[in-house]
Design an enzyme around this catalytic site. Structure first.
Site, PDB file in Angstrom:
ATOM      1  N   ARG A 165     -21.343  36.285  -2.863  1.00  0.00           N
ATOM      2  CA  ARG A 165     -20.624  36.624  -4.583  1.00  0.00           C
ATOM      3  C   ARG A 165     -20.854  37.857  -4.637  1.00  0.00           C
ATOM      4  NH1 ARG A 165     -19.995  30.330  -6.508  1.00  0.00           N
ATOM      5  NH2 ARG A 165     -18.992  29.477  -5.471  1.00  0.00           N
ATOM      6  N   GLY A 222     -14.645  23.728  -5.641  1.00  0.00           N
ATOM      7  CA  GLY A 222     -14.129  23.061  -6.874  1.00  0.00           C
ATOM      8  C   GLY A 222     -12.631  23.476  -6.855  1.00  0.00           C
ATOM      9  N   LYS A 228     -17.165  11.226   1.508  1.00  0.00           N
ATOM     10  CA  LYS A 228     -16.129   9.392   1.096  1.00  0.00           C
ATOM     11  C   LYS A 228     -14.658   9.724   0.739  1.00  0.00           C
ATOM     12  CE  LYS A 228     -20.398   6.994  -0.256  1.00  0.00           C
ATOM     13  NZ  LYS A 228     -21.440   6.489  -0.554  1.00  0.00           N
ATOM     14  N   GLY A 236     -17.204  23.624  -0.647  1.00  0.00           N
ATOM     15  CA  GLY A 236     -19.151  23.386  -0.232  1.00  0.00           C
ATOM     16  C   GLY A 236     -19.205  23.366   0.952  1.00  0.00           C
TER      17      GLY A 236
END
Ligand code: AMP
Length: 403
Positions: A39, A384, A200, A361
């Site tokens: 980053r 996100g 999930k 992620g």
């Protein structure tokens, strides 16, 4: 990029104080050493360009989750050395992000100097998007530039309110990120394939519901495929051997129905790798989905037939967007499907046959494990924010930079 302001729209920056909202939220070990400088490195082109235009660059960022109070564990002092190394120049650190110390430091700044201010999240007003706090942040600042795409899903003070208070634009990293994601999903060359894996279904409902409206082919793999397999009538997919979510079976069926109505082809596993135990190198075998034994072995990856089917479908596509691993890539050999499909996508990208965009992620680690991190058209390090973009949501920290 015509929709968003870039550094080119800011006019003459010579002698101006530019606040750069960067995302320097880098991982550190217990000795506060930065363990991944990606980053920092990726925002360097923006900093260098601003310096070359004669600007005085004041860098702001958050680090970790200090919950609105000063906490040395989350101090940006820990990254000064790495930033200096990446820029090959001295960085002046200020132990606050607002107030007299910052004002003093800016007053004494010379053109071509770089200031790094302390963690924005030492103030609870930052996360609340507080307007007064934003006023304090931009006091003595002439121009606002944002490179913090990975924080753009948060309407924090430094992301939105501050941008409204001064002439503002995207930095080069933000610009690159928006361009790549637009090419991937908003304005792609078709056919467009999405690969969604991970654990999930429940965490990726918005994502799936948006993708079935936008993509031509949707590969569902990883643990989340188990619910879809069960909803399609495949036997012996249960909570003992898989990540099936029984309360999501109806939702999975509805998603498949809606996909069909939208002309989106869903590609589910045809075979799976089952393992005696949930651990690396566990005894395993590949079975057809119509032949899953009821022996409690865990379904940890998709098999060779599925890999081949995904490759064949991808051959017909011009664009690929990818979020989530196809299997438990952290344990060998259950990273096989992720690695093979990733390497194939990388090869098609290198041959100029597809545009490939991935992010979120675990996807970044999974693609690094497959050694393709530099071989996709674009891999977003935003977690996100990347997911929310894929979900079709407008990100406040991006929207504020519209022309
Ligand atoms: P997510 O954060 O939802 O993208 O999920 C990523 C995680 O999904 C990784 O840690 C993978 O190990 C996990 N995963 C992928 N496939 C499976 C599977 N078949 N069974 C259990 N976990 C899986």
């Amino acid at each position: 990029m015509s929709e968003y302001k870039t550094i080119d729209d800011l006019g003459d920056l010579n002698g101006k104080v530019v606040m750069l909202r960067a995302d320097l939220n880098v991982p550190m070990n217990e000795n506060f050493q930065v363990t991944n400088t990606a980053r920092i490195i990726r925002t360097v082109p923006t900093i260098k360009e601003l310096i070359s235009k004669g600007a005085k660059v004041v860098i702001t960022s958050h680090l970790g989750r200090p919950e609105g109070k000063g906490d040395m564990a989350n101090s940006l002092t820990h990254i000064v050395k790495d930033l200096e190394k990446a820029l090959n120049k001295k960085v002046i650190f200020v132990d606050d992000c607002i107030g007299p110390h910052v004002e003093e430091a800016i007053k004494h700044m010379k053109s071509d100097e770089v200031l790094l201010l302390e963690n924005l999240r030492f103030y609870k007003e930052e996360s609340k998007g507080d307007e007064n706090f934003a006023q304090k942040l931009v006091k003595n600042v002439d121009v606002y530039v944002s490179d913090a795409f990975s924080t753009a899903h948060r309407a924090h003070a430094s992301m939105v309110a501050a941008a409204r208070l001064r002439p503002s634009s995207c930095g080069r990293l933000m610009e690159e990120e928006i361009n790549a994601l637009t090419k991937g999903l908003n304005n792609p060359e078709r056919p467009l394939m999405a690969i969604v894996g991970g654990s999930k279904v429940s965490t990726k409902l918005d994502l799936l519901n948006n993708l079935i409206k936008k993509v031509d082919k949707l590969v569902i793999s990883g643990g989340m495929a188990h619910t879809f397999m069960s909803a399609s009538g495949i036997k012996n997919v249960n909570e003992k051997n898989s990540l099936v979510q029984p309360d999501m079976l109806d939702t999975a069926a509805e998603i498949m129905k809606a996909a069909k109505a939208n002309g989106c082809k869903i590609i589910l596993p045809q075979d799976v790798v089952i393992a005696e135990e949930f651990k690396a190198e566990a005894k395993h075998e590949t079975v057809d989905v119509n032949n899953i034994p009821d022996n409690g072995w865990s379904m940890l990856d998709v098999g060779t037939k599925t890999i081949a089917a995904i490759k064949t479908e991808l051959d017909e596509c011009k664009t690929l967007v990818w979020n989530g691993p196809l299997g438990v890539f952290e344990m060998k050999p259950f990273d096989t499907a992720t690695n093979e499909v990733a390497q194939y996508a990388a090869q098609l990208t290198e041959q100029g046959k597809i545009v490939s965009v991935a992010g979120g992620g675990d996807t970044v680690s999974a693609l690094a494990n497959a050694k393709v991190e530099n071989k996709f058209t674009y891999i977003s390090t935003a977690g996100g924010a990347f997911l929310e973009w894929m979900e079709g949501k407008e990100l406040p920290g991006v929207a504020v930079l519209k022309k």
